[in-house]
Design a protein around this motif. Sequence first.
Motif, PDB file in Angstrom:
ATOM      1  N   UNK A 178       0.821  -1.133  -0.023  1.00  0.00           N
ATOM      2  CA  UNK A 178       0.061   0.024   0.196  1.00  0.00           C
ATOM      3  C   UNK A 178       0.656   1.242  -0.133  1.00  0.00           C
ATOM      4  N   UNK A 179       1.977   1.225  -0.516  1.00  0.00           N
ATOM      5  CA  UNK A 179       2.870   2.419  -0.458  1.00  0.00           C
ATOM      6  C   UNK A 179       3.137   2.863  -2.068  1.00  0.00           C
ATOM      7  N   UNK A 180       3.541   4.137  -2.228  1.00  0.00           N
ATOM      8  CA  UNK A 180       4.020   4.454  -3.459  1.00  0.00           C
ATOM      9  C   UNK A 180       5.475   4.565  -3.581  1.00  0.00           C
ATOM     10  N   UNK A 181       5.764   4.983  -4.800  1.00  0.00           N
ATOM     11  CA  UNK A 181       7.391   5.070  -5.250  1.00  0.00           C
ATOM     12  C   UNK A 181       8.088   5.984  -4.325  1.00  0.00           C
ATOM     13  N   UNK A 182       7.435   7.261  -3.343  1.00  0.00           N
ATOM     14  CA  UNK A 182       8.062   8.079  -2.987  1.00  0.00           C
ATOM     15  C   UNK A 182       8.484   7.551  -1.359  1.00  0.00           C
ATOM     16  N   UNK A 183       7.878   6.464  -1.103  1.00  0.00           N
ATOM     17  CA  UNK A 183       8.132   5.801   0.253  1.00  0.00           C
ATOM     18  C   UNK A 183       9.726   5.685   0.376  1.00  0.00           C
ATOM     19  N   UNK A 184      10.142   5.866   1.599  1.00  0.00           N
ATOM     20  CA  UNK A 184      11.290   5.189   1.976  1.00  0.00           C
ATOM     21  C   UNK A 184      11.263   4.114   2.993  1.00  0.00           C
ATOM     22  N   UNK A 185      11.677   2.993   2.498  1.00  0.00           N
ATOM     23  CA  UNK A 185      11.219   1.716   3.300  1.00  0.00           C
ATOM     24  C   UNK A 185      12.575   1.169   3.959  1.00  0.00           C
ATOM     25  N   UNK A 186      12.401   1.066   5.181  1.00  0.00           N
ATOM     26  CA  UNK A 186      13.663   0.485   6.042  1.00  0.00           C
ATOM     27  C   UNK A 186      13.312  -0.813   6.355  1.00  0.00           C
ATOM     28  N   UNK A 187      14.067  -1.934   6.353  1.00  0.00           N
ATOM     29  CA  UNK A 187      13.810  -3.091   6.331  1.00  0.00           C
ATOM     30  C   UNK A 187      14.773  -3.549   7.546  1.00  0.00           C
ATOM     31  N   UNK A 188      14.137  -4.557   8.082  1.00  0.00           N
ATOM     32  CA  UNK A 188      14.666  -5.428   9.277  1.00  0.00           C
ATOM     33  C   UNK A 188      14.520  -6.835   9.083  1.00  0.00           C
ATOM     34  N   UNK A 189      15.047  -7.789   8.523  1.00  0.00           N
ATOM     35  CA  UNK A 189      14.983  -9.287   8.127  1.00  0.00           C
ATOM     36  C   UNK A 189      15.732 -10.241   9.103  1.00  0.00           C
ATOM     37  N   UNK A 190      14.985 -11.330   9.656  1.00  0.00           N
ATOM     38  CA  UNK A 190      15.755 -12.081  10.376  1.00  0.00           C
ATOM     39  C   UNK A 190      15.030 -12.763  11.684  1.00  0.00           C
ATOM     40  N   UNK A 191      15.653 -13.225  12.787  1.00  0.00           N
ATOM     41  CA  UNK A 191      14.991 -13.758  14.005  1.00  0.00           C
ATOM     42  C   UNK A 191      14.713 -12.411  14.731  1.00  0.00           C
ATOM     43  N   UNK A 192      13.436 -12.408  15.245  1.00  0.00           N
ATOM     44  CA  UNK A 192      13.129 -11.390  16.118  1.00  0.00           C
ATOM     45  C   UNK A 192      12.956 -11.650  17.628  1.00  0.00           C
ATOM     46  N   UNK A 211      10.245  13.072  11.869  1.00  0.00           N
ATOM     47  CA  UNK A 211      10.816  14.069  11.128  1.00  0.00           C
ATOM     48  C   UNK A 211      10.819  13.869   9.582  1.00  0.00           C
ATOM     49  N   UNK A 212      10.672  12.848   9.032  1.00  0.00           N
ATOM     50  CA  UNK A 212      10.383  12.120   7.768  1.00  0.00           C
ATOM     51  C   UNK A 212       9.160  11.402   7.666  1.00  0.00           C
ATOM     52  N   UNK A 213       8.116  11.890   7.094  1.00  0.00           N
ATOM     53  CA  UNK A 213       6.831  11.453   6.778  1.00  0.00           C
ATOM     54  C   UNK A 213       6.797  10.273   5.620  1.00  0.00           C
ATOM     55  N   UNK A 214       7.915  10.432   5.056  1.00  0.00           N
ATOM     56  CA  UNK A 214       7.909   9.064   3.952  1.00  0.00           C
ATOM     57  C   UNK A 214       8.542   7.871   4.595  1.00  0.00           C
ATOM     58  N   UNK A 215       8.936   7.690   5.740  1.00  0.00           N
ATOM     59  CA  UNK A 215       9.588   6.646   6.153  1.00  0.00           C
ATOM     60  C   UNK A 215       8.520   5.571   6.587  1.00  0.00           C
ATOM     61  N   UNK A 216       8.748   4.249   6.248  1.00  0.00           N
ATOM     62  CA  UNK A 216       8.011   3.061   6.640  1.00  0.00           C
ATOM     63  C   UNK A 216       9.114   2.022   6.938  1.00  0.00           C
ATOM     64  N   UNK A 217       8.433   1.003   7.808  1.00  0.00           N
ATOM     65  CA  UNK A 217       9.280  -0.056   8.203  1.00  0.00           C
ATOM     66  C   UNK A 217       8.885  -1.315   7.768  1.00  0.00           C
ATOM     67  N   UNK A 218       9.618  -2.464   7.145  1.00  0.00           N
ATOM     68  CA  UNK A 218       9.002  -3.562   6.675  1.00  0.00           C
ATOM     69  C   UNK A 218       9.773  -4.560   7.722  1.00  0.00           C
ATOM     70  N   UNK A 321      20.170   8.596   5.817  1.00  0.00           N
ATOM     71  CA  UNK A 321      20.017   7.776   4.442  1.00  0.00           C
ATOM     72  C   UNK A 321      18.502   8.084   3.913  1.00  0.00           C
ATOM     73  N   UNK A 322      17.822   8.662   4.695  1.00  0.00           N
ATOM     74  CA  UNK A 322      16.497   9.241   4.155  1.00  0.00           C
ATOM     75  C   UNK A 322      16.738  10.187   2.898  1.00  0.00           C
ATOM     76  N   UNK A 323      18.136  10.821   3.072  1.00  0.00           N
ATOM     77  CA  UNK A 323      18.366  11.817   1.950  1.00  0.00           C
ATOM     78  C   UNK A 323      18.605  11.046   0.828  1.00  0.00           C
ATOM     79  N   UNK A 324      17.729  11.196  -0.198  1.00  0.00           N
ATOM     80  CA  UNK A 324      17.788  10.595  -1.623  1.00  0.00           C
ATOM     81  C   UNK A 324      18.946  10.275  -2.092  1.00  0.00           C
ATOM     82  N   UNK A 325      19.609  11.771  -2.322  1.00  0.00           N
ATOM     83  CA  UNK A 325      21.088  11.873  -2.925  1.00  0.00           C
ATOM     84  C   UNK A 325      21.884  10.710  -2.445  1.00  0.00           C
ATOM     85  N   UNK A 326      22.252  10.951  -0.921  1.00  0.00           N
ATOM     86  CA  UNK A 326      23.232  10.237  -0.290  1.00  0.00           C
ATOM     87  C   UNK A 326      22.954   8.642  -0.472  1.00  0.00           C
TER      88      UNK A 326
END
Length: 360
Positions: A178-192, A211-218, A321-326
């Motif tokens: 349910x996200x669009x291309x502008x979303x910044x998606x932070x992932x954490x994969x593995x044992x919880x 501070x960053x409205x585009x940020x989501x976590x997966x 790393x939410x800075x697109x250029x970096x």
Amino acid sequence: MKFLFAGTSRENGGAEAHFVTLTQALAKAGHTVEAVVHPGAPMAQALSGTPVHLHPGRFRNIFDLRGYRATIAAARQLKPDWLVGDFGKEYWPLILTGRLLGIPVALFRHRLKPMNRVSARLVARCAQRFFAVSQYARRDYVEHGMPAGRVQVLYNPVDMEQCRPDAAQRAELLKKLGLDESAVVLGCFGRLHAGKGIFTLLDAANAAMMQEPRLHCLWLGDGIDTQRLRDSIAASPFPERHHQLGWVADVAPYYNALSLLAFPSIAPEAFGRTSVEAQACDVPVLCSDASGIPETLQPGVTGLLLPPGDTAAWRDGILELCNDAKRRTMAAASREFVLQRFSTPVIAAEFVRQLVAGPG
């Protein structure tokens, strides 16, 4: 060369991924590779239909005669140049089988938990080769009694065909979330579980979201703290921006949904496979500056190293790393870094080279 691997684990973790990837890498490099695996286990399923010929077998422990029979029968049929094992319960059976049949043995260790005193002193001496999966792990083993001259290092291989950037897959996964291309998606994969630093990451991500409205976590994975994480997300300021999907057998496609990946462990880690796999998919990483994890990235180039457990530092790293250029600059360097250091052809060739060259 001809290799017979033995691994009868029924789990689906990092050591199992190493077993599957290395056997296929050697087969693709032109070697003859066969494997004794537990029928129906994830490793057997992953290797089904590949050039790796499978023999059914199982070791409940080092005294399980069924495992010996299967391994000895396969070895007598193949006449391999090397017996190879990844799991502790097969160490002594492979060493004894090797002695019986006159075949050298190469063993890998993926855990930092010390072996018992006898095994720590004797396994690396009795096997012809013993491999740690990072320099940090090697130092840990030597500190716990293994002879330094007998422990070599070979990193985990990553299949660059399986882990690769795919724009179409990214679009499909973002739509599913349910996200669009502008979303910044932070992932954490593995044992919880708490030792993986997931609660530090959750707090840091929530602070960054302010501070960053585009940020989501997966969040992908399962473990003893799955429900605690779910409850913490529900009580957080931004529950709708956290996407907890549970355990996924094949995480490779999901790297393409990410803008960046976090590996925030506060407990010691021998390596950090998800860090390397993410970079192979053009995803920069945020990693704990501890244990074997720093060996998985090029700090400042393909990702950032952050102090484990420091919520403020992780918040700042996420925002950096939410800075697109970096982020895009790091993403552009990530896959080439993995290709040169961890790709299956590189690791397979280095494995053979170390087998021929010997310890030291």
